[in-house]
Design an enzyme around this catalytic site. Structure first.
Site, PDB file in Angstrom:
ATOM      1  CD  GLU A  90      -2.546   1.438   2.302  1.00 11.86           C
ATOM      2  OE1 GLU A  90      -4.343   1.451   2.399  1.00 11.86           O
ATOM      3  OE2 GLU A  90      -2.646   0.160   2.990  1.00 11.86           O
ATOM      4  CG  ASP A 115      -3.328  -3.151   4.151  1.00 12.61           C
ATOM      5  OD1 ASP A 115      -2.854  -2.246   5.277  1.00 12.61           O
ATOM      6  OD2 ASP A 115      -5.030  -2.770   4.097  1.00 12.61           O
ATOM      7  CB  THR A 139      -5.816   3.017   8.358  1.00 16.82           C
ATOM      8  OG1 THR A 139      -4.526   2.637   7.757  1.00 16.82           O
ATOM      9  CG2 THR A 139      -4.674   4.363   9.279  1.00 16.82           C
ATOM     10  NE  ARG A 155     -14.053  -3.805   1.562  1.00 15.39           N
ATOM     11  CZ  ARG A 155     -14.362  -2.862   1.474  1.00 15.39           C
ATOM     12  NH1 ARG A 155     -14.230  -2.916   3.610  1.00 15.39           N
ATOM     13  NH2 ARG A 155     -13.166  -1.739   1.546  1.00 15.39           N
ATOM     14  CB  ILE A 176      -1.980  -0.865   9.596  1.00 13.72           C
ATOM     15  CG1 ILE A 176      -0.312  -0.753  10.679  1.00 13.72           C
ATOM     16  CG2 ILE A 176      -2.647  -0.619  10.639  1.00 13.72           C
ATOM     17  CD1 ILE A 176      -0.175   1.026  10.971  1.00 13.72           C
TER      18      ILE A 176
END
Length: 404
Positions: A128, A189, A194, A329, A191
């Protein structure tokens, strides 16, 4: 006070310590500065092609061990930062999402550990973060903090030689690969979640490995996820020992252990067949998923339990051990899913006996680069519930579209 980088440091010229040699960038390859040595790894590796059937029978034990070590060390760094989190730790990217010192530090640690542990293999990382902001004059103080954190973390993990600021920048920027359907690519990723991290809630370090576009292993380090099932807790008053490491390799199942190294145990998704008895996960942030749509779907299914809203791919980990039965989602229109948001979690769930598809019932395709091109959203459940869930999803999508 900001400290400007010298042009020699930025170009990689001049004195280079031994670890910089392992990360020195030149002509799309990382070379040792020692003469006449071959590239340590290439950002565009050319590897033999494997069929998905061949990939399913291959062993990725060495890669999995390296991934577990990398994620566990990154989790230590993140835990340390979260305890002392200050508003000044937050940066802003072009998409305005918060980025912390831990994001960069986590990515540097994972990148460095994977390269060190798998030094004989071509290395490609889709991740990322990039170091653009850290290379600016006003990013130097933050860079120095990150380097200090990374070195402390690696030292605690048995790596004695310190990295320089330039080593850390190079490690972060090794995540610029575009992925794709050829060769092997790590997907990270550093984190995930976040906002949850900033709130002191759930987040995950999520690392997967693609082989010819297929996810063949995944590791989720979830520092704040309790070792006991979330079904045993009120989601707002979670207590007890926390810190879970989930890992899966294609064809071998999914396992969970504590981050401090307990004996791994095999986990399996919920066997619930009755949707009325199913609980479901969704994103904590309403901005990340359409809660009104998931509510409509849950109503059609007859789900009685309220949704469990937590951040990050910790949802995939919790689902893999049967804490709930469904994860839905549905991002808002215009949002493109990134592969690092689902690669590790998807294999953790599927190896635990679950099913992960888009809203049309198609498997997620990780072979198209940094983004997932999919139909409307992502749904996850066990094999017995999937037909019923998919039907409710499609009916709800039609109703929502007709009401616009």
């Amino acid at each position: 006070m900001a400290i400007a980088l010298s042009s020699a440091a930025l170009s990689g010229k001049g004195t280079i310590n031994p670890l910089t040699r392992a990360l020195h960038f030149d002509h799309n390859c990382y070379y040792s500065s020692t003469p006449k040595l071959k590239p340590i790894f290439s950002l565009s590796p050319k590897r033999p092609r494997f069929s998905s059937r061949a990939a399913a029978t291959m062993s990725y034990d060495k890669e999995l061990a390296a991934a577990k070590k990398a994620c566990s060390l990154a989790a230590r760094l993140c835990q340390k930062v979260q305890k002392a989190l200050l508003q000044s730790d937050v940066h802003a990217k072009s998409d305005k999402s918060p980025v912390t010192v831990a994001d960069y530090g986590s990515q540097a640690v994972v990148s460095f550990v994977l390269q060190k542990e798998l030094s004989s293999s071509p290395f490609s990382l889709v991740a990322e973060e990039d170091s653009g902001d850290l290379r600016k004059e006003d990013g130097q103080e933050t860079l120095q903090r990150i380097t200090k954190l990374v070195n402390e973390t690696l030292a605690n993990g048995g790596t004695a030689s310190p990295l320089s600021d330039q080593d850390v920048l190079a490690a972060i920027d090794s995540g610029k690969s575009e992925g794709g359907s050829l060769g092997q690519h790590w997907v990270l990723d550093p984190i995930d979640g976040t906002k949850g991290f900033l709130r002191g809630d759930q987040y995950a370090i999520a690392l997967g490995l693609l082989d010819e576009g297929k996810v063949v292993l995944g590791v989720l380090a979830c520092p704040n996820l309790p070792l006991q099932s979330l079904a045993c807790h009120d989601q707002h008053t979670i207590q007890g020992k926390a810190g879970c490491l989930f890992f899966a390799q294609v064809g071998t199942g999914t396992y969970m252990q504590s981050l401090d190294g307990s004996e791994p145990r095999k986990v399996h998704v919920s066997s619930t067949e009755n949707p009325e008895e199913a609980s479901f996960f969704e994103s904590y942030e309403a901005a990340h998923s359409m809660h009104d749509l998931t509510s409509l779907i849950a109503k059609k299914l007859g789900v009685k339990a309220p949704p469990v809203r937590i951040d990050s791919q910790a949802k995939y980990g919790a689902l893999s051990r049967g804490d709930g039965a469904i994860y839905m989602r549905f991002p808002h229109r215009g949002y493109r899913e990134k592969i690092w948001d689902h690669a590790a979690g998807s294999v953790v769930v599927t190896e635990a006996g679950g099913v992960v598809t888009d809203a049309a019932g198609k498997p997620l395709d990780f072979s198209r680069g940094r983004y997932l091109d999919l139909d409307t959203g992502i749904i996850v459940t066990n094999q017995k519930l999937m037909p019923t869930l998919l039907n409710a999803v499609q009916e709800s999508l039609k109703e929502k579209a007709s009401s616009l």
